[in-house]
Structure formats: C-alpha cells, structure tokens
Design a protein around this motif. Structure first.
Motif, short mmCIF file in Angstrom:
data_model
loop_
_atom_site.label_atom_id
_atom_site.label_comp_id
_atom_site.label_asym_id
_atom_site.label_seq_id
_atom_site.Cartn_x
_atom_site.Cartn_y
_atom_site.Cartn_z
N CYS A 86 -25.95 11.17 -11.26
CA CYS A 86 -25.71 11.37 -12.69
C CYS A 86 -26.76 12.29 -13.30
N ALA A 87 -26.52 12.65 -14.54
CA ALA A 87 -27.48 13.43 -15.32
C ALA A 87 -27.50 12.88 -16.73
N LEU A 146 -25.03 10.18 -20.91
CA LEU A 146 -25.10 10.29 -19.47
C LEU A 146 -23.73 10.68 -18.93
N LEU A 147 -23.71 11.53 -17.91
CA LEU A 147 -22.48 11.83 -17.19
C LEU A 147 -22.72 11.56 -15.71
N GLU A 148 -21.69 11.03 -15.05
CA GLU A 148 -21.79 10.69 -13.63
C GLU A 148 -20.75 11.44 -12.83
N THR A 149 -21.11 11.80 -11.60
CA THR A 149 -20.12 12.37 -10.71
C THR A 149 -19.18 11.26 -10.24
N THR A 150 -17.94 11.62 -9.98
CA THR A 150 -17.01 10.65 -9.40
C THR A 150 -16.94 10.78 -7.88
N VAL A 151 -17.70 11.72 -7.35
CA VAL A 151 -17.85 11.81 -5.89
C VAL A 151 -18.55 10.53 -5.44
N ASP A 152 -18.09 9.95 -4.34
CA ASP A 152 -18.66 8.70 -3.85
C ASP A 152 -20.00 8.98 -3.15
N VAL A 153 -21.03 9.13 -3.95
CA VAL A 153 -22.36 9.44 -3.44
C VAL A 153 -22.87 8.34 -2.51
N GLU A 154 -22.72 7.09 -2.93
CA GLU A 154 -23.19 5.97 -2.08
C GLU A 154 -22.48 5.98 -0.73
N GLY A 155 -21.19 6.27 -0.74
CA GLY A 155 -20.43 6.33 0.51
C GLY A 155 -20.94 7.43 1.43
N SER A 196 -22.43 21.08 -15.53
CA SER A 196 -21.34 21.10 -14.56
C SER A 196 -20.55 19.80 -14.56
N LEU A 197 -21.22 18.67 -14.72
CA LEU A 197 -20.50 17.39 -14.81
C LEU A 197 -19.55 17.39 -16.00
N ASP A 198 -19.94 18.05 -17.06
CA ASP A 198 -19.08 18.16 -18.23
C ASP A 198 -17.82 18.97 -17.93
N LYS A 199 -17.91 19.90 -17.00
CA LYS A 199 -16.74 20.71 -16.62
C LYS A 199 -15.76 19.90 -15.78
N ASP A 200 -16.26 19.20 -14.76
CA ASP A 200 -15.40 18.38 -13.91
C ASP A 200 -16.24 17.50 -12.99
N PRO A 201 -16.42 16.22 -13.35
CA PRO A 201 -17.27 15.34 -12.55
C PRO A 201 -16.71 15.00 -11.17
N SER A 202 -15.46 15.35 -10.91
CA SER A 202 -14.88 15.04 -9.61
C SER A 202 -15.15 16.12 -8.57
N ARG A 203 -15.72 17.24 -9.00
CA ARG A 203 -15.90 18.37 -8.08
C ARG A 203 -17.33 18.90 -8.07
#
Length: 163
Positions: free
Chosen positions: A40-41, A70-79, A110-117
C-alpha cells in the motif's frame, strides 16, 4: 527517473497513457534487509524533492480517489511472498511502508490509476548478500508471479463471460 514530484507526475501519466498490463515500480531502500513488495501507499508527503520543492499540501487530491488516506494494491502480495520464500531463497517480505517520499508518491499515483495492475518493489542496496544477480533475479521472479496472477484473473473473467 529524476527525484522530483513534477517528473513523477509526468512519468505516471506517460506510463498509464500506454494502457500497460502491469506496472512495476522499483526503488532502493537503504534500510531493507530483504526484497520488499509493498502492499500500500499512504497519502501524506512532507519531504522536499531534489530541487527542494515540496507539494502544495501534504495530502494530495488524487484523480480517482480524492484525498484518501491509503490505497492498496489488489495484487496478492502475501501470496507472492509466501510462494517465493517457500520455493526459492527466503529473501522476500511483504511491507506496508513504502515511505512518504517519492517512492510512496509514485506508488500512490499509480495505485490511483489501477490497483489491480501495479506493485512497488523495494530492493536493498547492492551488497555481498544482494548482488546484482540476486537482486535482479528476485525482481524478475516477483514480476513473473504478478503476471501469473493477472493471467489467472483474465482467464477467470473470460470463462465467466462465456457461461
């Protein structure tokens, strides 16, 4: 990239204007003991850039998310971290501290643009433990896992549309 807020603004627009499948930002964290994948950021920037310029306000207004905290990526970072640490050298960590300087700024934009990518990878300085080869291979393995997640997601979406 130059260490300037204006350069980050311009480059983020250039990158996302090309409609990329995946955006990977990489920065060096002098305190890192592992390769960190940032989850996240936070929105709060109080440091001056290389030109000694600061943002007008510490909390910026984002195009899509406004003045969010705060914005978080939806990429599975923990995985990704769990998989890579179990199948390779255990040199990967998930982190929630990208920082409140330009690394955090570019990631938030960048997270604001698309947190899934998008993900941000912090690497430690080059050293005996983290040679150029170890570090670059580590970053490539993270990118590979991100792409596998994206492909799996696209495959699921395509199959769901066909039913």
């Amino acid at each position: 990239m130059e260490v300037k807020y204006a350069c980050v603004d311009r480059e983020v627009e250039n990158i996302w204007g090309q409609d990329p499948h995946l955006v990977i930002h990489v920065g060096v964290n002098g305190m890192a003991k592992n390769i960190h994948i940032e989850k996240c950021a936070s929105n709060g920037f109080c440091f001056k850039d290389y030109d000694m310029k600061s943002l007008c306000e510490p909390r910026i207004c984002l195009e899509n998310s406004g003045r969010c905290e705060l914005l978080e990526t939806t990429v599975d970072v923990e995985g990704i971290v769990n998989f890579l640490n179990s199948t390779h050298k255990p040199i990967y960590s998930a982190s929630c501290d990208v920082g409140s300087y330009l690394c955090g700024y570019i990631y938030l934009k960048s997270l604001d643009k698309d947190p899934s990518r998008v993900v941000f990878i912090h690497v430690p300085p080059i050293s005996e433990k983290f040679s150029v080869e170890v570090t670059s291979t580590g970053v490539l393995k993270i990118i590979e896992q991100c792409l596998l997640q994206l492909m799996s997601s696209w495959y699921s979406e395509t199959n769901n549309k066909c039913k």
